[in-house]
Design a protein around this motif. Structure first.
Motif, PDB file in Angstrom:
ATOM      1  N   VAL A  81      32.872   2.767  50.744  1.00  0.00           N
ATOM      2  CA  VAL A  81      33.402   1.478  50.306  1.00  0.00           C
ATOM      3  C   VAL A  81      32.622   1.085  49.057  1.00  0.00           C
ATOM      4  N   ARG A  82      33.334   0.802  47.939  1.00  0.00           N
ATOM      5  CA  ARG A  82      32.650   0.410  46.708  1.00  0.00           C
ATOM      6  C   ARG A  82      33.004  -1.027  46.332  1.00  0.00           C
ATOM      7  N   TYR A  83      31.964  -1.798  46.094  1.00  0.00           N
ATOM      8  CA  TYR A  83      32.118  -3.127  45.515  1.00  0.00           C
ATOM      9  C   TYR A  83      31.695  -3.025  44.058  1.00  0.00           C
ATOM     10  N   PHE A  84      32.606  -3.366  43.143  1.00  0.00           N
ATOM     11  CA  PHE A  84      32.333  -3.290  41.706  1.00  0.00           C
ATOM     12  C   PHE A  84      31.379  -4.412  41.310  1.00  0.00           C
ATOM     13  N   GLY A  85      30.317  -4.046  40.554  1.00  0.00           N
ATOM     14  CA  GLY A  85      29.303  -5.030  40.195  1.00  0.00           C
ATOM     15  C   GLY A  85      29.429  -5.575  38.787  1.00  0.00           C
ATOM     16  N   GLY A  86      30.514  -5.239  38.074  1.00  0.00           N
ATOM     17  CA  GLY A  86      30.722  -5.784  36.739  1.00  0.00           C
ATOM     18  C   GLY A  86      30.304  -4.856  35.606  1.00  0.00           C
ATOM     19  N   ILE A  87      29.543  -3.812  35.926  1.00  0.00           N
ATOM     20  CA  ILE A  87      29.127  -2.863  34.884  1.00  0.00           C
ATOM     21  C   ILE A  87      29.843  -1.537  35.121  1.00  0.00           C
ATOM     22  N   LYS A  88      30.598  -1.075  34.124  1.00  0.00           N
ATOM     23  CA  LYS A  88      31.320   0.196  34.273  1.00  0.00           C
ATOM     24  C   LYS A  88      30.319   1.348  34.304  1.00  0.00           C
ATOM     25  N   LEU A  89      30.563   2.291  35.203  1.00  0.00           N
ATOM     26  CA  LEU A  89      29.650   3.423  35.357  1.00  0.00           C
ATOM     27  C   LEU A  89      30.074   4.617  34.500  1.00  0.00           C
ATOM     28  N   GLY A  90      31.328   4.633  34.056  1.00  0.00           N
ATOM     29  CA  GLY A  90      31.832   5.801  33.317  1.00  0.00           C
ATOM     30  C   GLY A  90      32.125   6.940  34.282  1.00  0.00           C
ATOM     31  N   THR A  91      32.880   7.935  33.805  1.00  0.00           N
ATOM     32  CA  THR A  91      33.290   9.013  34.721  1.00  0.00           C
ATOM     33  C   THR A  91      32.088   9.794  35.250  1.00  0.00           C
ATOM     34  N   GLY A  92      31.143  10.145  34.392  1.00  0.00           N
ATOM     35  CA  GLY A  92      29.956  10.876  34.856  1.00  0.00           C
ATOM     36  C   GLY A  92      29.131  10.053  35.824  1.00  0.00           C
ATOM     37  N   GLY A  93      29.003   8.767  35.540  1.00  0.00           N
ATOM     38  CA  GLY A  93      28.255   7.871  36.420  1.00  0.00           C
ATOM     39  C   GLY A  93      28.908   7.733  37.784  1.00  0.00           C
ATOM     40  N   LEU A  94      30.241   7.681  37.804  1.00  0.00           N
ATOM     41  CA  LEU A  94      30.967   7.597  39.075  1.00  0.00           C
ATOM     42  C   LEU A  94      30.765   8.865  39.900  1.00  0.00           C
ATOM     43  N   VAL A  95      30.885  10.027  39.254  1.00  0.00           N
ATOM     44  CA  VAL A  95      30.695  11.309  39.950  1.00  0.00           C
ATOM     45  C   VAL A  95      29.305  11.350  40.587  1.00  0.00           C
ATOM     46  N   ARG A  96      28.280  10.970  39.818  1.00  0.00           N
ATOM     47  CA  ARG A  96      26.903  10.984  40.331  1.00  0.00           C
ATOM     48  C   ARG A  96      26.714   9.967  41.459  1.00  0.00           C
ATOM     49  N   ALA A  97      27.254   8.755  41.279  1.00  0.00           N
ATOM     50  CA  ALA A  97      27.079   7.702  42.284  1.00  0.00           C
ATOM     51  C   ALA A  97      27.754   8.067  43.607  1.00  0.00           C
ATOM     52  N   TYR A  98      28.991   8.573  43.554  1.00  0.00           N
ATOM     53  CA  TYR A  98      29.676   8.952  44.789  1.00  0.00           C
ATOM     54  C   TYR A  98      29.009  10.158  45.444  1.00  0.00           C
ATOM     55  N   GLY A  99      28.568  11.116  44.625  1.00  0.00           N
ATOM     56  CA  GLY A  99      27.860  12.280  45.173  1.00  0.00           C
ATOM     57  C   GLY A  99      26.572  11.864  45.861  1.00  0.00           C
TER      58      GLY A  99
END
Length: 196
Positions: free
Chosen positions: A95-113
């Motif tokens: 479950v992701r709650y968006f905090g207002g700062i975009k993570l970018g595609t690479g950031g999303l991949v790393r965060a979900y991993g």
């Protein structure tokens, strides 16, 4: 060796003000958990998931969903982590709650991993063993002997039905457990034991 879980585990992770709540669950609990999470987190931006399980031919089936995140940035990284740990018969939901700062595609991949790795690291993984259902029947005078065997061999009884002429037992057994049980039980065939 492949692994699975017997219960639901959860973890929490924050990245640039976005929060990630991860849940690792047995495959049989995944759908109801998904519904529960949707109800409990109506303001969540996304509920990403991945799952790995066996079909009836004992082939691994994999599936995942980015749930509105940019394609390939969330579901596939979670699935890759599950593959790395050789997890089967499990689902992983984040479950992701968006905090207002975009993570970018690479950031999303790393965060979900990372979210997937953290919930797995905190889980009690158990070795996966194929089990099959075995159904048999005993007359009532044999029940104490079979209860004793079941208790001392830690067998999983899925169901017991008490009928007028005896008890129907449904077990979920590994191949080794099945062979040992049959060795024990078939000695009572003349006394009122039967396979169904």
């Amino acid at each position: 060796m492949m692994y699975t879980v017997d219960e639901i585990f959860s973890s929490f992770f924050e990245e640039k003000k976005s929060t990630f709540l991860s849940f690792l669950s047995p495959i049989d609990d995944m759908e109801s958990l998904h519904v529960t999470l949707k109800n409990e987190h109506p303001k969540a931006a996304h509920i990403v998931w991945a799952k790995r399980y066996f079909n009836e031919f004992r082939q691994i089936v994999e599936n995942n969903s980015d749930d509105g995140e940019p394609k390939g940035t969330s579901g596939p990284p979670v699935l890759n982590v599950m593959r790395g740990y050789e997890l089967v018969e499990v689902g992983l939901l984040i479950v992701r709650y968006f905090g207002g700062i975009k993570l970018g595609t690479g950031g999303l991949v790393r965060a979900y991993g990372r979210s997937a790795k953290e919930v797995i690291a905190g889980a009690s993984l158990v070795p996966f063993v194929f089990k099959e259902l075995l159904t048999c029947k005993t007359i009532y005078s044999l029940v104490p002997r079979f209860e004793h065997y079941v208790m001392h061999h830690d067998l999983q009884v899925k169901e017991r039905l008490f009928e007028s002429d005896g008890v129907v037992w449904r077990f979920e057994l590994s191949e080794a457990q099945k062979q040992a049980f049959l060795h024990f039980a078939l000695a009572f065939e003349r006394d009122g034991f039967s396979l169904l």
